[in-house]
Design a protein around this motif. Sequence first.
Motif, PDB file in Angstrom:
ATOM      1  N   PHE A  45       0.836  -1.185  -0.069  1.00 18.26           N
ATOM      2  CA  PHE A  45      -0.042  -0.053   0.006  1.00 18.26           C
ATOM      3  C   PHE A  45       0.761   1.277  -0.028  1.00 18.26           C
ATOM      4  O   PHE A  45       0.573   2.237  -0.699  1.00 18.26           O
ATOM      5  CB  PHE A  45      -0.764   0.019   1.232  1.00 18.26           C
ATOM      6  CG  PHE A  45      -2.127  -0.885   1.096  1.00 18.26           C
ATOM      7  CD1 PHE A  45      -2.504  -1.679   0.048  1.00 18.26           C
ATOM      8  CD2 PHE A  45      -2.744  -1.215   2.233  1.00 18.26           C
ATOM      9  CE1 PHE A  45      -3.290  -2.337  -0.032  1.00 18.26           C
ATOM     10  CE2 PHE A  45      -3.829  -2.294   2.314  1.00 18.26           C
ATOM     11  CZ  PHE A  45      -4.235  -2.843   1.128  1.00 18.26           C
ATOM     12  N   LEU A  57      -4.005   6.106   0.598  1.00 16.27           N
ATOM     13  CA  LEU A  57      -3.610   5.149   0.785  1.00 16.27           C
ATOM     14  C   LEU A  57      -2.569   5.187   2.008  1.00 16.27           C
ATOM     15  O   LEU A  57      -2.368   4.017   2.663  1.00 16.27           O
ATOM     16  CB  LEU A  57      -2.817   4.670  -0.509  1.00 16.27           C
ATOM     17  CG  LEU A  57      -3.561   3.776  -1.543  1.00 16.27           C
ATOM     18  CD1 LEU A  57      -2.634   3.199  -2.528  1.00 16.27           C
ATOM     19  CD2 LEU A  57      -4.242   2.491  -0.771  1.00 16.27           C
ATOM     20  N   ALA A 167      -6.702  -0.961  -4.002  1.00 10.96           N
ATOM     21  CA  ALA A 167      -5.598  -0.228  -3.894  1.00 10.96           C
ATOM     22  C   ALA A 167      -4.755  -0.023  -5.143  1.00 10.96           C
ATOM     23  O   ALA A 167      -4.407   1.101  -5.665  1.00 10.96           O
ATOM     24  CB  ALA A 167      -4.453  -0.873  -2.872  1.00 10.96           C
TER      25      ALA A 167
END
Length: 216
Positions: A45, A57, A167
């Motif tokens: 991430f 994020l 993501a």
Amino acid sequence: MTGDILINNLAGLLIITSVMVIGARKAKTAALLYSVQSFVLVLTFLAIAKSVDATELYHWSITAFITKVIALPAILYYAFSKMSDPQADKPAIHFGWLIPIAGVITVASFLAVESVQLPLVEHLKPALAVSLGHFFLGLLCIVSQRNILKQLFGYCLMENGSSLTLALLANKAPGLVEVGITTDAVFAVLFMVILARQIYFKLNTLDVNQLTSLKG
């Protein structure tokens, strides 16, 4: 090392740690390995956030660290401490078969995403393939385990895969959406642990093959 290479390499580590989680003989060991995998996911991430400048994020990484690296493994580790069934710890599929099966899943996932034409993941197709493959690795975990608590790791692997997909494809999504997804996993695992606890104390087993009395 460029950002794309780092992301793809971290995604490759996710595959390795998934196989280790599925193949772990001891349930507590599997919980610790899942924590390691989730830490790799958090690093992924952070790498994506830096690569695409997605500040959302960074917030998600903090939440994922708390829920996936600490909370979920702790819940599962505690559950394994309170409920033990050595007979159920024997896998339904021998570890020697898990590696080639996981290899087939990985290759098939790579082939499946090869034709995907999205500028956002043009250089991150290996990572996208890993996120897809985790759904099937989760299924492999479920069908290869006799212990109903160890089968929960299958759900956790699927959830990690879906988190990686989000993501990669929706890294600018509102932080509230991302936080909701990670916290939902905690409540889902809690519910399933409570259900497994009821089964264990009523039937004194965690072996799915012994749950015939639940039929009908």
